[in-house]
Write a protein that holds these residues in place. Structure first.
Motif, PDB file in Angstrom:
ATOM      1  N   GLY A 154       0.954  -1.222  -0.031  1.00 13.41           N
ATOM      2  CA  GLY A 154       0.081  -0.128  -0.081  1.00 13.41           C
ATOM      3  C   GLY A 154       0.914   1.262  -0.024  1.00 13.41           C
ATOM      4  O   GLY A 154       2.135   1.314  -0.194  1.00 13.41           O
ATOM      5  N   GLN A 165      -9.745   1.566  10.821  1.00  9.36           N
ATOM      6  CA  GLN A 165      -9.824   1.149   9.430  1.00  9.36           C
ATOM      7  C   GLN A 165     -10.894   1.550   8.956  1.00  9.36           C
ATOM      8  O   GLN A 165     -12.047   1.331   9.595  1.00  9.36           O
ATOM      9  CB  GLN A 165      -9.654  -0.593   9.646  1.00  9.36           C
ATOM     10  CG  GLN A 165      -9.923  -1.071   8.327  1.00  9.36           C
ATOM     11  CD  GLN A 165     -10.284  -2.700   8.537  1.00  9.36           C
ATOM     12  OE1 GLN A 165      -9.833  -3.172   9.428  1.00  9.36           O
ATOM     13  NE2 GLN A 165     -10.612  -3.358   7.431  1.00  9.36           N
ATOM     14  N   CYS A 203     -10.208  -5.304   2.639  1.00  7.55           N
ATOM     15  CA  CYS A 203     -10.766  -4.920   3.988  1.00  7.55           C
ATOM     16  C   CYS A 203     -11.016  -6.019   4.857  1.00  7.55           C
ATOM     17  O   CYS A 203     -10.754  -5.740   6.225  1.00  7.55           O
ATOM     18  CB  CYS A 203     -12.226  -4.040   3.798  1.00  7.55           C
ATOM     19  SG  CYS A 203     -11.951  -2.514   2.975  1.00  7.55           S
ATOM     20  N   ILE A 209     -10.164  10.425   2.952  1.00  3.47           N
ATOM     21  CA  ILE A 209     -10.155   9.121   2.769  1.00  3.47           C
ATOM     22  C   ILE A 209     -10.415   8.955   1.257  1.00  3.47           C
ATOM     23  O   ILE A 209     -11.535   9.219   1.008  1.00  3.47           O
ATOM     24  CB  ILE A 209     -11.033   8.210   3.667  1.00  3.47           C
ATOM     25  CG1 ILE A 209     -10.611   8.387   5.086  1.00  3.47           C
ATOM     26  CG2 ILE A 209     -10.930   6.887   3.363  1.00  3.47           C
ATOM     27  CD1 ILE A 209      -9.168   7.990   5.606  1.00  3.47           C
ATOM     28  N   ARG A 210      -9.533   8.381   0.531  1.00  6.30           N
ATOM     29  CA  ARG A 210      -9.871   8.061  -0.818  1.00  6.30           C
ATOM     30  C   ARG A 210     -10.325   6.677  -1.379  1.00  6.30           C
ATOM     31  O   ARG A 210     -10.707   6.563  -2.390  1.00  6.30           O
ATOM     32  CB  ARG A 210      -8.630   8.701  -1.828  1.00  6.30           C
ATOM     33  CG  ARG A 210      -8.513  10.321  -1.735  1.00  6.30           C
ATOM     34  CD  ARG A 210      -8.242  11.093  -2.581  1.00  6.30           C
ATOM     35  NE  ARG A 210      -8.196  12.436  -2.467  1.00  6.30           N
ATOM     36  CZ  ARG A 210      -8.982  13.215  -2.097  1.00  6.30           C
ATOM     37  NH1 ARG A 210     -10.122  13.058  -1.906  1.00  6.30           N
ATOM     38  NH2 ARG A 210      -8.463  14.397  -1.814  1.00  6.30           N
ATOM     39  N   LYS A 211      -9.598   5.655  -0.443  1.00  4.11           N
ATOM     40  CA  LYS A 211      -9.945   4.472  -1.100  1.00  4.11           C
ATOM     41  C   LYS A 211      -9.847   3.487   0.347  1.00  4.11           C
ATOM     42  O   LYS A 211      -9.587   3.967   1.233  1.00  4.11           O
ATOM     43  CB  LYS A 211      -8.736   4.032  -2.066  1.00  4.11           C
ATOM     44  CG  LYS A 211      -7.548   3.566  -1.352  1.00  4.11           C
ATOM     45  CD  LYS A 211      -6.610   3.319  -2.485  1.00  4.11           C
ATOM     46  CE  LYS A 211      -6.453   1.917  -2.600  1.00  4.11           C
ATOM     47  NZ  LYS A 211      -5.405   1.358  -3.177  1.00  4.11           N
ATOM     48  N   THR A 212     -10.597   2.281   0.100  1.00  2.00           N
ATOM     49  CA  THR A 212     -10.615   1.500   1.290  1.00  2.00           C
ATOM     50  C   THR A 212      -9.587   0.293   0.967  1.00  2.00           C
ATOM     51  O   THR A 212      -9.639  -0.406  -0.381  1.00  2.00           O
ATOM     52  CB  THR A 212     -11.846   0.919   1.562  1.00  2.00           C
ATOM     53  OG1 THR A 212     -12.607   0.376   0.523  1.00  2.00           O
ATOM     54  CG2 THR A 212     -12.573   1.974   2.004  1.00  2.00           C
ATOM     55  N   THR A 237      -8.058   1.947   4.189  1.00  2.00           N
ATOM     56  CA  THR A 237      -7.278   3.103   4.933  1.00  2.00           C
ATOM     57  C   THR A 237      -7.201   2.906   6.315  1.00  2.00           C
ATOM     58  O   THR A 237      -8.310   2.623   6.972  1.00  2.00           O
ATOM     59  CB  THR A 237      -7.868   4.392   4.324  1.00  2.00           C
ATOM     60  OG1 THR A 237      -7.772   4.552   2.830  1.00  2.00           O
ATOM     61  CG2 THR A 237      -6.994   5.421   5.170  1.00  2.00           C
ATOM     62  N   ARG A 243      -0.686   6.882   8.263  1.00  2.00           N
ATOM     63  CA  ARG A 243      -1.578   6.455   7.614  1.00  2.00           C
ATOM     64  C   ARG A 243      -1.098   5.515   6.288  1.00  2.00           C
ATOM     65  O   ARG A 243      -0.271   5.992   5.877  1.00  2.00           O
ATOM     66  CB  ARG A 243      -2.242   7.985   7.016  1.00  2.00           C
ATOM     67  CG  ARG A 243      -3.386   7.570   5.836  1.00  2.00           C
ATOM     68  CD  ARG A 243      -3.604   9.028   5.308  1.00  2.00           C
ATOM     69  NE  ARG A 243      -4.149   9.737   6.129  1.00  2.00           N
ATOM     70  CZ  ARG A 243      -5.563  10.465   5.638  1.00  2.00           C
ATOM     71  NH1 ARG A 243      -6.142   9.973   4.650  1.00  2.00           N
ATOM     72  NH2 ARG A 243      -6.169  11.248   6.698  1.00  2.00           N
ATOM     73  N   THR A 284      -2.754   2.986   2.925  1.00  2.00           N
ATOM     74  CA  THR A 284      -3.892   2.388   2.141  1.00  2.00           C
ATOM     75  C   THR A 284      -3.370   1.268   1.807  1.00  2.00           C
ATOM     76  O   THR A 284      -2.154   1.050   1.373  1.00  2.00           O
ATOM     77  CB  THR A 284      -4.205   3.285   0.900  1.00  2.00           C
ATOM     78  OG1 THR A 284      -3.020   3.653   0.087  1.00  2.00           O
ATOM     79  CG2 THR A 284      -4.895   4.701   1.385  1.00  2.00           C
TER      80      THR A 284
END
Length: 124
Positions: A15, A43, A52, A88-91, A93, A106, A108
């Motif tokens: 990531g 998360q 996830c 937050i732009r993606k999961t 994160t 932080r 991702t």
């Protein structure tokens, strides 16, 4: 809560990792639950995100291994205000918070256990 600032993300394994989010601090009200005594792993997830689920397992395992660390999972779709405020732009994160709720790391993407433990070293 301030918008996240700081240097651009660095690539680390699976990531992207950003060192600190200067000025960003989360409390129990923002998270919907209490902070860990020593650190909190936050998360951001979404329902159909396969990484996830793996991230949930890794963070849960680390929280069980390290005393005073709590894992909090937040459904990004149901907390859009918080997601936007934190950029937050993606999961997934993951935010690593110290005992006072300051974001010290932080990342991702799906983390490795060793990376999460190393990041906790900055928080405790």
């Amino acid at each position: 809560m301030n918008a996240a600032t700081g240097d651009g993300p660095k690539t680390s394994g699976r990531g992207r990792v950003r060192e600190r989010d200067d000025g960003v601090r989360l409390d129990a009200a923002a998270l919907g639950t209490g902070l860990g005594e020593r650190a909190t792993l936050v998360q951001f997830s979404s329902a159909f995100c396969a990484p996830c689920r793996a991230t949930r397992r890794v963070l849960g395992e680390v929280a069980r291994m390290v005393a005073g660390v709590t894992h909090v999972e937040i459904d990004a779709e149901s907390r859009l205000g918080l997601v936007r405020a934190l950029g937050i732009r993606k999961t997934p994160t993951v935010l690593v918070l110290d005992a006072d709720g300051r974001v010290v790391r932080r990342a991702t993407g799906q983390p490795r256990t060793a990376d999460v433990i190393a990041a906790l070293g900055e928080a405790v």
